[in-house]
Design a protein around this motif. Structure first.
Motif, mmCIF file in Angstrom:
data_model
loop_
_atom_site.group_PDB
_atom_site.id
_atom_site.type_symbol
_atom_site.label_atom_id
_atom_site.label_comp_id
_atom_site.label_asym_id
_atom_site.label_seq_id
_atom_site.Cartn_x
_atom_site.Cartn_y
_atom_site.Cartn_z
ATOM 1 N N LYS A 163 0.768 -1.130 0.107
ATOM 2 C CA LYS A 163 -0.026 -0.072 0.087
ATOM 3 C C LYS A 163 0.843 1.164 0.171
ATOM 4 O O LYS A 163 0.608 2.148 -0.663
ATOM 5 C CB LYS A 163 -0.956 -0.088 1.289
ATOM 6 C CG LYS A 163 -1.829 1.152 1.359
ATOM 7 C CD LYS A 163 -2.995 1.037 2.532
ATOM 8 C CE LYS A 163 -2.092 1.236 3.819
ATOM 9 N NZ LYS A 163 -3.012 1.550 4.705
ATOM 10 N N GLU A 164 1.873 1.315 0.743
ATOM 11 C CA GLU A 164 2.747 2.522 0.812
ATOM 12 C C GLU A 164 3.579 2.738 -0.232
ATOM 13 O O GLU A 164 3.741 3.863 -0.832
ATOM 14 C CB GLU A 164 3.867 2.512 1.885
ATOM 15 C CG GLU A 164 4.597 3.552 2.478
ATOM 16 C CD GLU A 164 3.861 4.694 2.699
ATOM 17 O OE1 GLU A 164 4.571 5.839 2.490
ATOM 18 O OE2 GLU A 164 2.685 4.803 2.839
ATOM 19 N N LYS A 165 3.971 1.530 -0.967
ATOM 20 C CA LYS A 165 4.803 1.666 -2.292
ATOM 21 C C LYS A 165 4.012 2.351 -3.430
ATOM 22 O O LYS A 165 4.281 3.090 -4.037
ATOM 23 C CB LYS A 165 5.468 0.473 -2.502
ATOM 24 C CG LYS A 165 6.702 0.048 -1.667
ATOM 25 C CD LYS A 165 7.294 -1.250 -2.087
ATOM 26 C CE LYS A 165 8.357 -1.482 -1.392
ATOM 27 N NZ LYS A 165 9.633 -0.639 -1.364
ATOM 28 N N LEU A 166 2.625 2.014 -3.343
ATOM 29 C CA LEU A 166 1.736 2.351 -4.332
ATOM 30 C C LEU A 166 1.496 3.846 -4.056
ATOM 31 O O LEU A 166 1.355 4.741 -4.884
ATOM 32 C CB LEU A 166 0.442 1.525 -4.354
ATOM 33 C CG LEU A 166 0.588 0.148 -4.785
ATOM 34 C CD1 LEU A 166 -0.755 -0.821 -4.672
ATOM 35 C CD2 LEU A 166 1.088 0.262 -6.503
ATOM 36 N N ARG A 167 1.455 4.123 -2.886
ATOM 37 C CA ARG A 167 1.175 5.686 -2.733
ATOM 38 C C ARG A 167 2.333 6.279 -3.101
ATOM 39 O O ARG A 167 2.083 7.580 -3.558
ATOM 40 C CB ARG A 167 0.816 5.741 -1.032
ATOM 41 C CG ARG A 167 0.621 7.339 -0.573
ATOM 42 C CD ARG A 167 0.596 7.365 1.060
ATOM 43 N NE ARG A 167 1.891 7.489 1.554
ATOM 44 C CZ ARG A 167 2.544 8.441 1.478
ATOM 45 N NH1 ARG A 167 1.987 9.624 0.901
ATOM 46 N NH2 ARG A 167 3.813 8.300 2.024
ATOM 47 N N TRP A 190 -5.911 2.896 -1.861
ATOM 48 C CA TRP A 190 -5.182 1.313 -1.737
ATOM 49 C C TRP A 190 -5.591 0.620 -0.167
ATOM 50 O O TRP A 190 -5.100 -0.218 0.063
ATOM 51 C CB TRP A 190 -3.965 1.220 -2.174
ATOM 52 C CG TRP A 190 -3.740 1.682 -3.607
ATOM 53 C CD1 TRP A 190 -3.562 2.771 -4.142
ATOM 54 C CD2 TRP A 190 -3.874 0.755 -4.756
ATOM 55 N NE1 TRP A 190 -3.618 2.739 -5.565
ATOM 56 C CE2 TRP A 190 -3.737 1.564 -6.100
ATOM 57 C CE3 TRP A 190 -4.247 -0.572 -5.014
ATOM 58 C CZ2 TRP A 190 -4.186 0.959 -7.248
ATOM 59 C CZ3 TRP A 190 -4.507 -1.163 -6.327
ATOM 60 C CH2 TRP A 190 -4.458 -0.518 -7.314
ATOM 61 N N GLY A 191 -6.298 1.420 0.415
ATOM 62 C CA GLY A 191 -6.457 0.991 1.830
ATOM 63 C C GLY A 191 -7.253 -0.121 1.987
ATOM 64 O O GLY A 191 -7.075 -0.979 2.823
ATOM 65 N N HIS A 192 -7.995 -0.816 0.773
ATOM 66 C CA HIS A 192 -8.670 -2.036 0.922
ATOM 67 C C HIS A 192 -7.386 -3.186 1.247
ATOM 68 O O HIS A 192 -8.053 -4.071 1.635
ATOM 69 C CB HIS A 192 -9.559 -2.194 -0.256
ATOM 70 C CG HIS A 192 -8.667 -2.053 -1.495
ATOM 71 N ND1 HIS A 192 -8.173 -1.195 -2.195
ATOM 72 C CD2 HIS A 192 -8.159 -3.297 -2.400
ATOM 73 C CE1 HIS A 192 -7.727 -1.596 -3.468
ATOM 74 N NE2 HIS A 192 -7.612 -2.604 -3.392
ATOM 75 N N ILE A 193 -6.382 -3.174 0.701
ATOM 76 C CA ILE A 193 -5.409 -4.098 0.784
ATOM 77 C C ILE A 193 -5.156 -4.400 2.180
ATOM 78 O O ILE A 193 -5.334 -5.711 2.658
ATOM 79 C CB ILE A 193 -4.093 -3.622 0.105
ATOM 80 C CG1 ILE A 193 -4.413 -3.280 -1.567
ATOM 81 C CG2 ILE A 193 -2.968 -4.491 0.488
ATOM 82 C CD1 ILE A 193 -2.996 -3.090 -2.153
#
Length: 415
Positions: free
Chosen positions: A329-333, A341-344
């Motif tokens: 999630k952090e890398k995508l952000r 991407w919080g659903h991950i």
């Protein structure tokens, strides 16, 4: 004179979901990645096995006093008792009242094979099955093979990017009287107390028979009791039901395929009648269940020190998976990938949805050699330090390219 083959009219069957793995194996790209393994993987990319299982397996193999005679048809009694205590809790109301029992089954689908045989023989009015889960299940194939009409639903909402409890409630509201309801992998489908009350009220009033699936207790939240909370609700309300409990994934004994079919009845007399019928069916299906995996699991569950080690192993696995999800999630952000991407990180367990559409999934498979199912549900334990950057960069690329292609499409002219 040529001999006519008995198999002359047998057609080639449609490919099952396993064809994705076959395609992956045929790919000669050196950096290909497979994110759809069923088993839990280590950071080194190997199937995870609990350390205490490895130790116990070695001790058992060196025990000269062991008897390798066939097990009874019902299986290893101590294994069944330990499994039921794990599933319901030692002080469960159903166990105390002696109205819960089980049969030692074969393979991950053995409990369903056995339970469905029983329902076909003794619940003859129920020929319709509703399966509701967070993913596509193989149980439907078994029910269909036994002549049941099957309807399947997922509680994952691809638009909202979450497990939606309203889907579960709406499906149960539609279900006709007297059918079978299979529920599995719905731990992320958070129902409110009023939601639980409504669900159980509908099931009771429609005389629906629940059939639960608990495939990897402890690998969702690392809390064994929390992972089977749904069963506690139904036991407390006096329901009778079947439950398939697989103990392969949470111990890392994948090649054993060991588990039980748990039966909860209204009273002990009815339980004994059901178990007697299941014994006859099990005898016809497999005669004797395998012993090695059951021995290992029983040795661990019946030894407080070993069980404590196993629970710690589970906790470490779950924490590692949660950390992996946070990193993805952090890398995508940081990459600025469009979307939320919080659903991950809101999903529990080894498997979860990335929230990608079919075009994005196809791009990852064809262009980046990252193999994931069409529905975008991956095994997060397959992601490690060696591949996480490539995977997240590829996801970012897939989302950006598909987004830009949608923007380039000609807009419809207003009349």
């Amino acid at each position: 004179m040529p001999t006519l083959s008995v198999f002359m009219d047998v057609p080639l069957a449609h490919k099952l979901e396993g064809s994705l793995l076959k395609t992956y194996k045929q790919d000669d790209y050196p950096n290909k990645i497979f994110l759809a393994y069923r088993v839990c993987m280590t950071n080194e990319g190997h199937p995870w096995v609990s350390l205490v299982v490895q130790k116990t397996r070695l001790q058992i193999s060196q025990d000269p006093s062991l008897n390798y005679e066939y097990l009874p048809t019902m299986g290893l009694k101590s294994f069944i008792q330990a499994s039921l205590a794990l599933l319901f809790g030692k002080h469960s109301q159903a166990i105390v009242e002696n109205r819960v029992g089980g049969v030692h089954t074969v393979g991950d689908s053995g409990a369903f094979q056995l339970g469905i045989q029983f329902l076909r023989a003794w619940h003859k009015d129920a020929r319709i099955v509703y399966i509701i889960s967070s993913q596509k299940e193989l149980h439907g194939l078994i029910f269909q093979d036994m002549g049941f009409t099957v309807y399947e639903y997922s509680v994952w909402d691809p638009k909202k990017l979450c497990m939606d409890p309203d889907i579960l409630l709406n499906v149960v509201e539609q279900i006709p009287h007297g059918c079978v309801l299979v529920m599995g992998n719905i731990i992320d489908c958070k129902l409110t107390p009023s939601g639980w009350a409504k669900l159980m009220s509908m099931i009771k009033s429609k005389q629906i028979f629940p059939f639960f699936d608990i495939p990897c207790q402890g690998l969702y939240t690392s809390d064994l009791e929390e992972d089977t909370r749904i069963l506690q609700y139904f036991v407390s309300q006096g329901f009778e039901f079947f439950c398939s409990q697989s103990l392969s994934k949470n111990f890392g004994i994948y090649d054993e395929g060991v588990g039980i079919l748990a039966v909860v009845a209204v009273n002990n007399q009815q339980l004994l009648c059901v178990l007697s019928q299941l014994e006859g069916l099990a005898q016809a299906l497999w005669l004797n269940p395998p012993n090695t995996g059951a021995r290992i699991i029983t040795s661990i569950l019946c030894n407080p020190a070993l069980q404590g080690e196993w629970k710690q192993n589970l906790k470490e696995v779950v924490e590692n998976i949660m950390l992996t999800k946070e990193k993805v999630k952090e890398k995508l952000r940081l990459l600025g990938t469009p979307g939320s991407w919080g659903h991950i990180t809101e999903q529990s367990g080894t498997h979860g949805y990335l929230g990608l559409n079919s075009q994005q999934v196809e791009y990852l498979v064809r262009k980046k050699h990252i193999y994931i199912p069409k529905n975008g549900q991956i095994n997060f334990s397959c992601i490690n330090a060696n591949n996480i950057n490539y995977i997240t960069e590829s996801i970012n690329e897939a989302v950006l390219l598909t987004e830009s292609s949608e923007m380039c499409l000609p807009k419809e002219k207003k009349p």
